[in-house]
Scaffold this motif. Sequence first.
Motif, PDB file in Angstrom:
ATOM      1  N   ALA A  26       2.991  -5.094  12.798  1.00  0.00           N
ATOM      2  CA  ALA A  26       1.588  -4.929  12.413  1.00  0.00           C
ATOM      3  C   ALA A  26       0.889  -3.937  13.334  1.00  0.00           C
ATOM      4  O   ALA A  26       0.018  -3.170  12.903  1.00  0.00           O
ATOM      5  CB  ALA A  26       0.866  -6.276  12.431  1.00  0.00           C
ATOM      6  N   PHE A  27       1.261  -3.938  14.618  1.00  0.00           N
ATOM      7  CA  PHE A  27       0.673  -2.975  15.542  1.00  0.00           C
ATOM      8  C   PHE A  27       1.015  -1.551  15.123  1.00  0.00           C
ATOM      9  O   PHE A  27       0.126  -0.684  15.051  1.00  0.00           O
ATOM     10  CB  PHE A  27       1.163  -3.220  16.969  1.00  0.00           C
ATOM     11  N   VAL A  28       2.272  -1.292  14.845  1.00  0.00           N
ATOM     12  CA  VAL A  28       2.679   0.063  14.442  1.00  0.00           C
ATOM     13  C   VAL A  28       1.948   0.468  13.172  1.00  0.00           C
ATOM     14  O   VAL A  28       1.417   1.583  13.067  1.00  0.00           O
ATOM     15  CB  VAL A  28       4.207   0.131  14.251  1.00  0.00           C
ATOM     16  N   ARG A  29       1.894  -0.429  12.207  1.00  0.00           N
ATOM     17  CA  ARG A  29       1.237  -0.114  10.942  1.00  0.00           C
ATOM     18  C   ARG A  29      -0.252   0.183  11.131  1.00  0.00           C
ATOM     19  O   ARG A  29      -0.840   0.959  10.358  1.00  0.00           O
ATOM     20  CB  ARG A  29       1.408  -1.292   9.969  1.00  0.00           C
ATOM     21  N   SER A  30      -0.872  -0.384  12.154  1.00  0.00           N
ATOM     22  CA  SER A  30      -2.316  -0.223  12.368  1.00  0.00           C
ATOM     23  C   SER A  30      -2.708   1.140  12.927  1.00  0.00           C
ATOM     24  O   SER A  30      -3.888   1.486  12.925  1.00  0.00           O
ATOM     25  CB  SER A  30      -2.821  -1.310  13.322  1.00  0.00           C
ATOM     26  N   ARG A  31      -1.756   1.907  13.395  1.00  0.00           N
ATOM     27  CA  ARG A  31      -2.073   3.193  14.025  1.00  0.00           C
ATOM     28  C   ARG A  31      -2.450   4.235  12.972  1.00  0.00           C
ATOM     29  O   ARG A  31      -1.778   4.377  11.952  1.00  0.00           O
ATOM     30  CB  ARG A  31      -0.883   3.710  14.830  1.00  0.00           C
ATOM     31  N   TRP A  32      -3.456   5.039  13.247  1.00  0.00           N
ATOM     32  CA  TRP A  32      -3.976   5.995  12.269  1.00  0.00           C
ATOM     33  C   TRP A  32      -2.964   7.070  11.900  1.00  0.00           C
ATOM     34  O   TRP A  32      -3.021   7.656  10.809  1.00  0.00           O
ATOM     35  CB  TRP A  32      -5.264   6.647  12.779  1.00  0.00           C
ATOM     36  N   PHE A  33      -2.019   7.344  12.791  1.00  0.00           N
ATOM     37  CA  PHE A  33      -1.076   8.437  12.552  1.00  0.00           C
ATOM     38  C   PHE A  33       0.217   7.978  11.883  1.00  0.00           C
ATOM     39  O   PHE A  33       1.097   8.799  11.602  1.00  0.00           O
ATOM     40  CB  PHE A  33      -0.742   9.148  13.873  1.00  0.00           C
ATOM     41  N   VAL A  34       0.375   6.681  11.636  1.00  0.00           N
ATOM     42  CA  VAL A  34       1.600   6.161  11.020  1.00  0.00           C
ATOM     43  C   VAL A  34       1.403   6.084   9.505  1.00  0.00           C
ATOM     44  O   VAL A  34       0.525   5.374   9.020  1.00  0.00           O
ATOM     45  CB  VAL A  34       1.966   4.774  11.580  1.00  0.00           C
ATOM     46  N   THR A  35       2.233   6.799   8.776  1.00  0.00           N
ATOM     47  CA  THR A  35       2.172   6.782   7.313  1.00  0.00           C
ATOM     48  C   THR A  35       3.095   5.727   6.737  1.00  0.00           C
ATOM     49  O   THR A  35       2.773   5.069   5.749  1.00  0.00           O
ATOM     50  CB  THR A  35       2.531   8.166   6.755  1.00  0.00           C
ATOM     51  N   PRO A  42       8.637  26.855   3.583  1.00  0.00           N
ATOM     52  CA  PRO A  42       8.280  25.442   3.356  1.00  0.00           C
ATOM     53  C   PRO A  42       7.613  24.791   4.556  1.00  0.00           C
ATOM     54  O   PRO A  42       8.103  24.893   5.684  1.00  0.00           O
ATOM     55  CB  PRO A  42       9.638  24.779   3.064  1.00  0.00           C
ATOM     56  N   LYS A  43       6.515  24.101   4.284  1.00  0.00           N
ATOM     57  CA  LYS A  43       5.796  23.407   5.341  1.00  0.00           C
ATOM     58  C   LYS A  43       6.426  22.035   5.586  1.00  0.00           C
ATOM     59  O   LYS A  43       6.735  21.312   4.642  1.00  0.00           O
ATOM     60  CB  LYS A  43       4.333  23.228   4.961  1.00  0.00           C
ATOM     61  N   VAL A  44       6.590  21.697   6.831  1.00  0.00           N
ATOM     62  CA  VAL A  44       7.060  20.366   7.198  1.00  0.00           C
ATOM     63  C   VAL A  44       5.977  19.349   6.855  1.00  0.00           C
ATOM     64  O   VAL A  44       4.797  19.555   7.169  1.00  0.00           O
ATOM     65  CB  VAL A  44       7.401  20.312   8.700  1.00  0.00           C
ATOM     66  N   ILE A  45       6.362  18.240   6.213  1.00  0.00           N
ATOM     67  CA  ILE A  45       5.354  17.247   5.824  1.00  0.00           C
ATOM     68  C   ILE A  45       5.452  15.956   6.632  1.00  0.00           C
ATOM     69  O   ILE A  45       4.541  15.134   6.585  1.00  0.00           O
ATOM     70  CB  ILE A  45       5.443  16.910   4.323  1.00  0.00           C
ATOM     71  N   SER A  46       6.554  15.774   7.376  1.00  0.00           N
ATOM     72  CA  SER A  46       6.710  14.499   8.087  1.00  0.00           C
ATOM     73  C   SER A  46       7.550  14.677   9.332  1.00  0.00           C
ATOM     74  O   SER A  46       8.291  15.662   9.483  1.00  0.00           O
ATOM     75  CB  SER A  46       7.374  13.455   7.174  1.00  0.00           C
ATOM     76  N   ILE A  47       7.430  13.708  10.221  1.00  0.00           N
ATOM     77  CA  ILE A  47       8.258  13.640  11.417  1.00  0.00           C
ATOM     78  C   ILE A  47       8.681  12.190  11.595  1.00  0.00           C
ATOM     79  O   ILE A  47       7.866  11.269  11.464  1.00  0.00           O
ATOM     80  CB  ILE A  47       7.507  14.159  12.666  1.00  0.00           C
ATOM     81  N   LYS A  74       0.844  -1.180   0.000  1.00  0.00           N
ATOM     82  CA  LYS A  74       0.000   0.000   0.000  1.00  0.00           C
ATOM     83  C   LYS A  74       0.886   1.239   0.000  1.00  0.00           C
ATOM     84  O   LYS A  74       1.971   1.240   0.583  1.00  0.00           O
ATOM     85  CB  LYS A  74      -0.907  -0.022   1.241  1.00  0.00           C
ATOM     86  N   TYR A  75       0.392   2.303  -0.643  1.00  0.00           N
ATOM     87  CA  TYR A  75       1.150   3.549  -0.719  1.00  0.00           C
ATOM     88  C   TYR A  75       0.315   4.681  -0.136  1.00  0.00           C
ATOM     89  O   TYR A  75      -0.882   4.797  -0.424  1.00  0.00           O
ATOM     90  CB  TYR A  75       1.553   3.856  -2.165  1.00  0.00           C
ATOM     91  N   ASN A  76       0.944   5.495   0.703  1.00  0.00           N
ATOM     92  CA  ASN A  76       0.252   6.563   1.405  1.00  0.00           C
ATOM     93  C   ASN A  76       0.859   7.921   1.045  1.00  0.00           C
ATOM     94  O   ASN A  76       2.062   8.019   0.775  1.00  0.00           O
ATOM     95  CB  ASN A  76       0.363   6.360   2.919  1.00  0.00           C
ATOM     96  N   THR A  77       0.030   8.944   1.086  1.00  0.00           N
ATOM     97  CA  THR A  77       0.505  10.301   0.805  1.00  0.00           C
ATOM     98  C   THR A  77       1.206  10.867   2.026  1.00  0.00           C
ATOM     99  O   THR A  77       0.699  10.783   3.149  1.00  0.00           O
ATOM    100  CB  THR A  77      -0.660  11.214   0.401  1.00  0.00           C
ATOM    101  N   SER A  82       2.131  16.715   0.667  1.00  0.00           N
ATOM    102  CA  SER A  82       2.996  16.617  -0.498  1.00  0.00           C
ATOM    103  C   SER A  82       2.328  15.790  -1.588  1.00  0.00           C
ATOM    104  O   SER A  82       1.224  15.285  -1.424  1.00  0.00           O
ATOM    105  CB  SER A  82       4.324  15.962  -0.106  1.00  0.00           C
ATOM    106  N   ASP A  83       3.060  15.630  -2.692  1.00  0.00           N
ATOM    107  CA  ASP A  83       2.595  14.722  -3.740  1.00  0.00           C
ATOM    108  C   ASP A  83       3.385  13.417  -3.717  1.00  0.00           C
ATOM    109  O   ASP A  83       3.348  12.653  -4.681  1.00  0.00           O
ATOM    110  CB  ASP A  83       2.683  15.386  -5.116  1.00  0.00           C
ATOM    111  N   LEU A  84       4.095  13.165  -2.619  1.00  0.00           N
ATOM    112  CA  LEU A  84       4.873  11.946  -2.484  1.00  0.00           C
ATOM    113  C   LEU A  84       3.967  10.807  -2.012  1.00  0.00           C
ATOM    114  O   LEU A  84       3.286  10.926  -0.999  1.00  0.00           O
ATOM    115  CB  LEU A  84       6.010  12.130  -1.477  1.00  0.00           C
TER     116      LEU A  84
END
Length: 345
Positions: free
Chosen positions: A293-302, A198-203, A2-5, A9-11
């Motif tokens: 799988a737990f980390v991936r399941s969190r709503w805030f993890v891209t 420039p806006k920060v897009i990730s942490i 799966k790919y997430n934005t 950004s457009d990444l």
Amino acid sequence: MKYNTLGDSDLRVSEICLGTMTYGQQNTRPQAHQQLDYAVERGINFIDTAETYSTPMNPKTQGKTEEYIGEWLVKQQRDRLIIATKVAGYAPQLSWIREGKNHLNRKNIEQAIEASLKRLKTDYIDLYQIHWPDRYVSLFGRANYDIASRGETVPIQEQLEVFADLIKAGKMRYLGLSNETPWGVCEFSHLAKQLGLPKVISIQNSYSLLNRVFEIHLSEACYENNISLLAYSPLAFGHLTGKYLEEIPANSRVGLFPKFDDRYQKTNKIEAVTSYIEIAKKYDLSPTQMALAFVRSRWFVTSTIIGATTIAQLQENIDSLNIELSQEVLTEIDEIQARYPNPTP
């Protein structure tokens, strides 16, 4: 895959990101290239590195990771990959990086990105991240914030102005943070909006079953500013695999670099790890794959950053994408978190 934005950004990044900090110490050049090839074959398009890598940081191997990636990258279709690297924040003990005079001023940022571009053999970096803040913060498992430790810093506005010029010059596309705090996230976001910078897009912060601190305050700050979390150390330096519960393997990261493990030598760590492994066994899950799988399941993890020293480890990590945790598993995980809250923050 799966790919997430990524943020605003457009990444579009793969939900698994390949971390590379072992390249140059634990992994040879051929092993690094084998990992990179395998990751791309499995659909990973997101590769993370840093000017300070490999780790543990030292002058003999600094920059080797980027060099290994660069030698591989020139043989790839560049526009199909998203390359992230980092500029070191202020750390006078890193005397081999700009002679330890490494505040994030214009001269140092420009010198850092030029060196990374050369090592990576590319004209641009998709995501350029501040590895840690250019100010005192309580980092890497240290205790409470100490106002007496505050010192000189480059104003955030000045940092953003440099990154704005680098974006205009086409040397980087987007800006990210790492090891940041809620205050830092909000200040970067506010100044960017106020001044048209420039806006920060990730942490990129640590997040795992043993460290869910991000959920408390940073999740709100990032949600309100549409900043994506790139979760690093999702296996807590390998502790969540269970391989360190009895004796430490000699060729493991902890076996090779014991001082590098200080962050994880905390009260209730063993009890928590043992409990999580019991849950995995109960539901016939691999402890490694359950943790990922737990980390991936969190709503805030891209995207979840994984690192491996062998292809077998890398395969198991990527195969965690086939695991979806049931509500029963998640409930039992939360019960352990309540019993042993964030033992290794």
